[in-house]
Scaffold this motif. Structure first.
Motif, PDB file in Angstrom:
ATOM      1  N   LEU A 106       0.773  -1.242   0.036  1.00 55.52           N
ATOM      2  CA  LEU A 106       0.105   0.006   0.018  1.00 55.52           C
ATOM      3  C   LEU A 106       0.853   1.194   0.014  1.00 55.52           C
ATOM      4  O   LEU A 106       1.749   1.452   0.689  1.00 55.52           O
ATOM      5  CB  LEU A 106      -0.761   0.186   1.230  1.00 55.52           C
ATOM      6  CG  LEU A 106      -1.997  -1.347   1.198  1.00 55.52           C
ATOM      7  CD1 LEU A 106      -2.869  -0.937   2.388  1.00 55.52           C
ATOM      8  CD2 LEU A 106      -2.533  -1.279   0.132  1.00 55.52           C
ATOM      9  N   ASP A 107       0.520   2.168  -0.971  1.00 51.34           N
ATOM     10  CA  ASP A 107       1.472   3.274  -1.088  1.00 51.34           C
ATOM     11  C   ASP A 107       0.636   4.498  -0.561  1.00 51.34           C
ATOM     12  O   ASP A 107       1.221   5.719  -0.833  1.00 51.34           O
ATOM     13  CB  ASP A 107       1.964   3.283  -2.511  1.00 51.34           C
ATOM     14  CG  ASP A 107       0.978   3.763  -3.477  1.00 51.34           C
ATOM     15  OD1 ASP A 107      -0.113   3.638  -3.080  1.00 51.34           O
ATOM     16  OD2 ASP A 107       1.305   4.069  -4.766  1.00 51.34           O
ATOM     17  N   ALA A 108      -0.490   4.447   0.101  1.00 49.08           N
ATOM     18  CA  ALA A 108      -1.253   5.593   0.537  1.00 49.08           C
ATOM     19  C   ALA A 108      -1.599   5.236   1.939  1.00 49.08           C
ATOM     20  O   ALA A 108      -1.507   4.391   2.379  1.00 49.08           O
ATOM     21  CB  ALA A 108      -2.255   5.930  -0.446  1.00 49.08           C
ATOM     22  N   ALA A 109      -2.613   6.062   2.396  1.00 52.92           N
ATOM     23  CA  ALA A 109      -2.899   6.088   3.669  1.00 52.92           C
ATOM     24  C   ALA A 109      -4.107   4.957   4.037  1.00 52.92           C
ATOM     25  O   ALA A 109      -4.696   4.820   5.322  1.00 52.92           O
ATOM     26  CB  ALA A 109      -3.392   7.540   4.121  1.00 52.92           C
ATOM     27  N   GLU A 110      -4.993   4.557   3.289  1.00 51.49           N
ATOM     28  CA  GLU A 110      -5.830   3.640   3.545  1.00 51.49           C
ATOM     29  C   GLU A 110      -5.443   2.318   4.127  1.00 51.49           C
ATOM     30  O   GLU A 110      -4.169   2.055   4.126  1.00 51.49           O
ATOM     31  CB  GLU A 110      -6.786   3.337   2.326  1.00 51.49           C
ATOM     32  CG  GLU A 110      -7.446   4.441   1.348  1.00 51.49           C
ATOM     33  CD  GLU A 110      -8.447   5.176   2.333  1.00 51.49           C
ATOM     34  OE1 GLU A 110      -8.889   4.813   3.274  1.00 51.49           O
ATOM     35  OE2 GLU A 110      -8.934   6.084   1.645  1.00 51.49           O
ATOM     36  N   LEU A 111      -6.259   1.897   4.936  1.00 51.75           N
ATOM     37  CA  LEU A 111      -6.076   0.727   5.760  1.00 51.75           C
ATOM     38  C   LEU A 111      -6.275  -0.724   4.980  1.00 51.75           C
ATOM     39  O   LEU A 111      -7.022  -0.717   3.930  1.00 51.75           O
ATOM     40  CB  LEU A 111      -7.172   0.473   6.833  1.00 51.75           C
ATOM     41  CG  LEU A 111      -6.752   1.621   7.996  1.00 51.75           C
ATOM     42  CD1 LEU A 111      -8.128   1.515   9.260  1.00 51.75           C
ATOM     43  CD2 LEU A 111      -5.497   1.541   8.681  1.00 51.75           C
TER      44      LEU A 111
END
Length: 242
Positions: A106-111
């Motif tokens: 994952l390269d962003a903030a979502e879980l």
């Protein structure tokens, strides 16, 4: 790659100009691939029309109002399985490791349990495996569809389509329990503060430990595969691991 799952992932993502422009292509994918019925596609058409025609700011505001300010409509699946119990953290770690084993990071903030992330991952899996995984969460998906219909939201049709793809009836008892939970009103800020108030940590046996739905959800995603396709990405992107 099952492009229908990638298309549904895009539809449940935070609205963007790229998503607006992709609405006609998403409609073509849903029809051409034939993974969901014509009735399911017809149900999604009002959402596609809204994405294509409505102001982006209005779309963003509606999305936040529904999914970011309402715990009962959370797109983080383990919220509906574990709530704030300690098992939720371990389940997320396990799911993240499953993604990495499949060539994702994952390269962003979502879980990791964010539904659009899961759907993009499942889009790279064999369709039969994806159906089984969605079947494990079918009662959650059906409950979210029920809640969204109660709010006259076009997003409910996306969850109906996911239940259809699962090709298995949701567990009736589990679904009834979720339906019985009260709606949290996104417009009632005081009530929302109470709902989102941090739960105290407790020690000792957890009644949610070893939830079968979560175990099955993880067990069915164990073979590596890379993502492909060109539908718009979400705020969180399941990207090939380096």
């Amino acid at each position: 790659m099952t492009r229908t799952l990638k298309a549904l992932s895009a539809l449940l993502s935070y609205p963007s100009q790229a998503l607006k422009e992709a609405a006609p292509e998403i409609a073509r994918v849903l029809v051409a691939e034939g993974v969901v019925s014509a009735a399911a596609v017809a149900g999604i058409e009002p959402l596609l029309d809204a994405l294509w025609t409505r102001d982006l700011y209005e779309l963003e505001e509606e999305y936040v109002f529904l999914f970011d300010r309402s715990r009962s409509l959370s797109l983080n699946l383990f919220e509906h399985v574990h709530g704030e119990s300690r098992d939720r953290g371990q389940a997320m770690v396990d799911l993240l490791e499953t993604y990495r084993a499949g060539g994702f990071d994952l390269d962003a903030a979502e879980l990791p349990d964010h539904l659009p992330v899961l759907l993009e991952f499942l889009a790279t899996r064999p369709l039969g495996e994806a159906r089984e995984t969605l079947a494990d969460a079918a009662h959650i998906l059906a409950a979210l569809a029920h809640r969204l219909r109660g709010r006259d939201s076009a997003y409910g049709a996306v969850f109906d389509a996911l239940v259809e793809i699962a090709a298995e009836q949701p567990d009736a008892a589990a679904l009834d329990l979720l339906k019985a939970e009260p709606f949290d009103d996104p417009a009632d800020l005081a009530a929302l503060d109470a709902v989102w108030e941090e739960t105290a940590v407790t020690f000792g046996p957890d009644p949610n430990a070893g939830c079968p739905a979560t175990r099955d959800l993880l067990a069915r995603m164990d073979a590596p595969q890379r993502a492909a396709g060109a539908l718009p990405e979400r705020r969180a992107v399941a990207a090939p691991a380096r």
